[in-house]
Structures are given as structure tokens and as C-alpha cells.
Enzyme design. Structure first.
Site, PDB file in Angstrom:
ATOM      1  N   HIS A 167       0.830  -1.210   0.000  1.00 39.18           N
ATOM      2  CA  HIS A 167       0.000   0.000   0.000  1.00 39.18           C
ATOM      3  C   HIS A 167       0.864   1.259   0.000  1.00 39.18           C
ATOM      4  O   HIS A 167       0.453   2.296   0.517  1.00 39.18           O
ATOM      5  CB  HIS A 167      -0.949   0.021   1.211  1.00 39.18           C
ATOM      6  CG  HIS A 167      -1.647  -1.283   1.438  1.00 39.18           C
ATOM      7  ND1 HIS A 167      -2.836  -1.615   0.846  1.00 39.18           N
ATOM      8  CD2 HIS A 167      -1.270  -2.381   2.150  1.00 39.18           C
ATOM      9  CE1 HIS A 167      -3.192  -2.839   1.209  1.00 39.18           C
ATOM     10  NE2 HIS A 167      -2.252  -3.344   1.998  1.00 39.18           N
ATOM     11  N   SER A 288      14.565  21.618 -16.265  1.00 41.98           N
ATOM     12  CA  SER A 288      13.390  22.459 -16.467  1.00 41.98           C
ATOM     13  C   SER A 288      13.845  23.773 -17.071  1.00 41.98           C
ATOM     14  O   SER A 288      14.896  24.307 -16.708  1.00 41.98           O
ATOM     15  CB  SER A 288      12.719  22.718 -15.118  1.00 41.98           C
ATOM     16  OG  SER A 288      11.918  23.878 -15.194  1.00 41.98           O
ATOM     17  N   LYS A 294      15.897  21.510 -11.215  1.00 39.25           N
ATOM     18  CA  LYS A 294      15.207  20.280 -11.576  1.00 39.25           C
ATOM     19  C   LYS A 294      16.026  19.337 -12.433  1.00 39.25           C
ATOM     20  O   LYS A 294      16.738  19.731 -13.334  1.00 39.25           O
ATOM     21  CB  LYS A 294      13.923  20.620 -12.336  1.00 39.25           C
ATOM     22  CG  LYS A 294      12.916  21.338 -11.484  1.00 39.25           C
ATOM     23  CD  LYS A 294      12.148  20.393 -10.602  1.00 39.25           C
ATOM     24  CE  LYS A 294      10.953  19.866 -11.384  1.00 39.25           C
ATOM     25  NZ  LYS A 294      10.219  18.886 -10.603  1.00 39.25           N
ATOM     26  N   GLU A 301       9.381   8.300 -17.115  1.00 36.22           N
ATOM     27  CA  GLU A 301       8.004   8.752 -17.326  1.00 36.22           C
ATOM     28  C   GLU A 301       7.518   8.387 -18.719  1.00 36.22           C
ATOM     29  O   GLU A 301       6.361   8.015 -18.919  1.00 36.22           O
ATOM     30  CB  GLU A 301       7.919  10.264 -17.118  1.00 36.22           C
ATOM     31  CG  GLU A 301       8.171  10.680 -15.689  1.00 36.22           C
ATOM     32  CD  GLU A 301       8.402  12.169 -15.589  1.00 36.22           C
ATOM     33  OE1 GLU A 301       7.446  12.883 -15.240  1.00 36.22           O
ATOM     34  OE2 GLU A 301       9.518  12.640 -15.881  1.00 36.22           O
TER      35      GLU A 301
END
Ligand code: ARG
Length: 468
Positions: A167, A288, A294, A301
Site C-alpha cells: 500500500h 526544467s 530540476k 516517465e
């Protein structure tokens, strides 16, 4: 009326009985050579085997066979170097090849389509293409598996212990290597599934003709054998319309992508600021344009994102197949692009994942989150069981210690030792590392078990293993 971009006055090979050409929209919707040219190598191999079969059946002279063989070889060369001209009048790769063969080998070329239809021809091409795609995918799966096993081996030696989660909440301590090997098990099943799918793809439909076979005495088994296929299809109607192998491949690819997507998700979490377990190689991230700090995990992804496409290919294939009456229907042309897409997506994603995994590094221990003592509570309950307590009772006692420790803001091991002095020695020795070592069952996370599995996996994953 003729398709745009075609040579003036030229008719399709099937248009002997036609007075006009196809309508503009039909020409456009019908044309498949922009994508089915990917079947060219398989089409040439199938044509060669078929021509030799015709020769063995006494339907093609030695001289004509030689002319066809030379013509097919030339076409192979032209396609490889990019000089082959695909024409729109010849809507697909099969007719483009046949047209060119006739141009190169004259009358002999006009003899090759005897006893054959594009229906059994494309069925064969797709089977051979799928087999090659499976071989490539299996090599790539093994490369990723090996990259994971190598990291697992390294991190086992470093003894990196992290919290296993259910979980997404901390559950029990494990070796980080054990988590990596979980993904290797998934990949083992993927490669197995692909091998199984390959077995059903490796069957020759040639000799099924358009749908009902041919009167010409072709030795189907000999043709199959010359293509390296161990079997022939048993029913001509099924043979020209069967795309099960494509659907099976798409499923195996989609499920492999689901596994890659889960790995991507875990790696995004484990390398993130909150989990702080691993570091991504810079080469797997992009910055970024606005936020200078970043480094985003784009490879991961995108793999996770592409899984949607892979699932889409499977759905697309199944949907195309579901309403087809026997036998060949032109709808079947629509099975090609999803098949190609499934293979491309899987291959690219495997390469991207291997690149990421190869560059992964563990964060130094001081950066990694400490494992909360509560993750050791199951070990304490099991110790009470070893000492004779019913598990349900042990579970309740430990739960109450955990609750009190939380209220008093202390380590539950202290609360437990005070309440049950006989456990004090056990509790003093209980750490995430001893907890991991104690879970020493087959399939478990104890270092010796993990080492053993790595040894077995190394045996089956020899580097750059060639496809079977
Ligand atoms: N391009 C076609 C396909 O992929 C080849 C078979 C065409 N057959 C036909 N009867 N029109 O399905």
C-alpha cells in the site's frame, strides 16, 4: 481515374478485368506499402521458398527459377540501399515486389504467383516478422535483466537494506537487491511468454492460397522447411485469417510494458527526494526551462506513458479481429500497424530502461531514510510465536506496544522489553539487518537466498545471448 502519384496508364496487377481504376478515397484507404514495406525481407524470403516449391513441383523451369532468384536478390539489394521505388498503383509491398520482379526477370517473374495469393503470402510475412521481433525483444529483455542482476549483485555486497512496502507504506525491511530481482522475475515470465508465442507463429500458411488452397501440387511441408518453419497450418480458411500470433505477441508486449511501467514508477519513487534510496544517471533526466534545480526522470516517465500505447495496440488488434467472417477480409490489413507499434514500443522502452538501470547508483547511507523500528514489529510477533504464543495473541501484544511507544514517543522495543523482560536480548539484537537475515526461506530476502538467485539468473543470462 487512378491513384495519385502512379505512373500514367499503369494498372494494378489485379486489374486485368477492370476498365477503370479505384476511386480516389479507395486508393488512399487501400494503400499499405508505406507501412507494410517493413515486411519486405520476409516477403522476399517467402517468395524464394515458394518459387523453389514451384520448381520442385515441376511448374517452374530451372532457368526461370534462376531468373527469379537473381531478381529477388536484386530487389533485396535495392530495398536495403533505399533505391527501390514503391509505386502507389501497386498498393502493397507484395505487388510492388512482384511488379519489380517481372521487370527484372521478365516472363519468369510472371510465373511466381502460381498457387499463391497475397492472403497466404501476407499471413506468412507477418508470422516471420513477428518471430524476428520476438527474437529481438528477447535479447533486449535479457539485457535489461542482466543490468538489474548486476546492480542487485553490487547492492547485495553493499548490504543496502530498505523498507519493503505494501500500500506504498513501509512494511518490513528487505535487501534493495531483492526488490530489483522481483522485476527480473517478471521479465523472465515475459521472455517465456514470447518464446511460447513464437512457437505458434512458426507455422507456414503457404499453400492455403486465397482461402481454399490450390490445385497445383506444391509440397507445403518442404516449402515450410526451407523457411525454417517446423510445421504447416491445418486448415486453409483459418490459415489466411489467423492473426492469433499477432494478438498474442501484442499481449506479451503489453504485459512486458506493464512490468516496465511498474519498474519506472518504482524508480521514480526510489530516486525522488522523499524516498532518497537511489540516484538517477544525469543522462536519464532533463532539466526544467524555468526551475534551475530540476532533474526530471523523463526516460522513466515516457516508458510509463508508452505503456498506454502498447495496451492500445492489443485492444486495436482484438477489435479488428472480433467480427470477421471466414476467411480473409481486408480488415486484416489493419492488424499490421498495431503489431509493428507493439514491437517498436517494447523495443525502444527496453533500451531506455536498460540505459537508466545501468546508470543507477545508491545514495550514501547518510542520505537514505532510516527504517522505522515499527517495520520490525512482525519479527517480534513471530518471536512470540516461536516461544509458544498463538499468532493472533502475539499480533495484539505487539500492536499494543507499538501504540504505547507512539504515545510515549519512544522505540517500541523499549516498551516491549519493559513489559516482557524475557524478550530483552532478542529485542536488543533486532535490527533491520538481522531482520533481513532471519527471513531465510526460498524466495526470501535473506542475503544467502538473494545470492543464490543471482547465481541462477547469471547462468541463464549470459551477456549478449543470441536468440534461439
Ligand atoms: N495488403 C493486404 C493485407 O495486408 C494483402 C492481402 C490483400 N488481399 C486481397 N484479397 N486484397 O491484408
Amino acid at each position: 481515374v487512378r491513384a495519385r502519384g502512379t505512373k500514367a496508364g499503369r494498372k494494378a496487377l489485379w486489374a486485368g478485368g477492370y476498365r477503370s481504376g479505384p476511386g480516389k478515397a479507395l486508393a488512399k484507404i487501400s494503400i499499405s506499402h508505406p507501412f507494410d514495406r517493413r515486411l519486405a525481407a520476409q516477403d522476399l524470403a517467402g517468395s524464394l521458398a515458394h518459387a523453389r516449391g514451384l520448381h520442385r513441383a515441376g511448374l517452374l523451369s530451372r532457368k526461370d527459377l534462376a531468373a527469379i532468384e537473381a531478381g529477388l536478390a536484386d530487389i533485396g539489394g535495392e530495398i536495403a540501399e533505399g533505391s527501390f521505388r514503391f509505386e502507389d498503383t501497386d498498393e502493397d509491398v507484395h505487388m510492388n515486389v512482384e511488379r519489380r520482379l517481372s521487370a527484372l526477370s521478365g516472363e519468369a517473374g510472371g510465373r511466381i504467383h502460381a498457387g499463391r495469393s497475397r492472403n497466404d503470402q501476407v499471413a506468412l510475412d507477418l508470422r516471420l516478422w513477428t518471430m524476428a521481433a520476438i527474437d529481438r525483444a528477447r535479447v533486449a529483455i535479457d539485457a535489461l535483466s542482466l543490468a538489474l542482476v548486476e546492480r542487485a549483485e553490487d547492492w547485495l555486497e553493499k548490504g543496502i537494506v530498505v523498507a519493503a512496502r505494501t500500500h506504498l507504506r513501509a512494511a518490513q525491511p528487505i535487501l534493495l537487491s531483492h526488490a530489483l530481482l522481483a522485476y527480473v522475475e517478471m521479465l523472465r515470465r515475459d521472455t517465456d511468454r514470447l518464446a511460447d508465442c513464437r512457437r505458434r507463429a512458426a507455422i507456414s500458411p503457404l499453400g492455403s492460397g486465397a482461402c481454399a488452397g490450390t490445385t497445383l501440387p506444391i509440397d507445403r511441408s518442404a516449402v515450410a522447411e526451407s523457411l525454417g518453419l517446423p510445421a504447416i497450418t491445418e486448415n486453409s480458411l483459418d490459415a489466411v485469417s489467423d492473426r492469433d500470433f499477432a494478438a498474442e505477441f501484442a499481449f506479451a508486449a503489453a504485459l512486458a510494458m506493464v512490468h516496465l511501467s511498474r519498474l519506472a514508477e518504482d524508480l521514480i519513487l526510489w530516486t525522488g527526494e522523499e524516498f532518497r534510496v537511489l540516484r538517477l544517471p544525469e543522462s536519464a533526466t532533463t532539466g526544467s526551462s524555468m526551475m534551475p534545480q530540476k532533474k526530471n526522470p523523463d526516460s522513466l516517465e515516457l516508458v510509463r506513458g508508452k505503456t498506454g500505447r502498447a495496451a492500445g495496440s492489443l485492444v486495436s488488434l482484438l477489435t479488428t479481429l472480433k467480427g470477421l467472417p471466414l476467411s480473409y477480409n481486408r480488415d486484416l490489413q489493419e492488424t499490421q500497424e498495431p503489431l509493428f507499434a507493439a514491437a517498436d514500443t517494447l523495443e525502444l522502452s527496453l533500451a531506455a530502461m536498460t540505459e537508466v538501470v545501468t546508470g543507477l547508483t545508491p545514495r550514501p547511507a547518510r542520505e537514505r531514510a532510516e527504517i522505522d523500528a515499527a517495520a520490525l514489529s512482525t519479527d517480534v510477533a513471530e518471536e512470540l510465536v516461536r516461544r509458544g504464543a498463538p499468532f493472533r495473541e502475539a499480533h495484539g501484544r505487539v500492536a499494543r506496544w507499538i501504540r504505547r511507544a507512539a504515545q510515549e514517543n519512544t522505540d517500541f522495543r523499549e516498551v516491549a522489553a519493559a513489559d516482557e523482560p524475557k524478550l530483552a536480548t532478542f529485542l536488543r539484537r533486532l535490527t533491520p539487518e538481522t531482520s533481513v537475515r532471519a527471513r531465510d526461506l526460498p524466495g526470501g530476502t535473506a542475503p544467502e537466498r538473494v545470492r543464490e538467485r543471482i547465481r541462477e539468473l547469471r547462468k541463464v543470462l549470459r551477456p549478449a545471448r543470441s536468440a534461439r
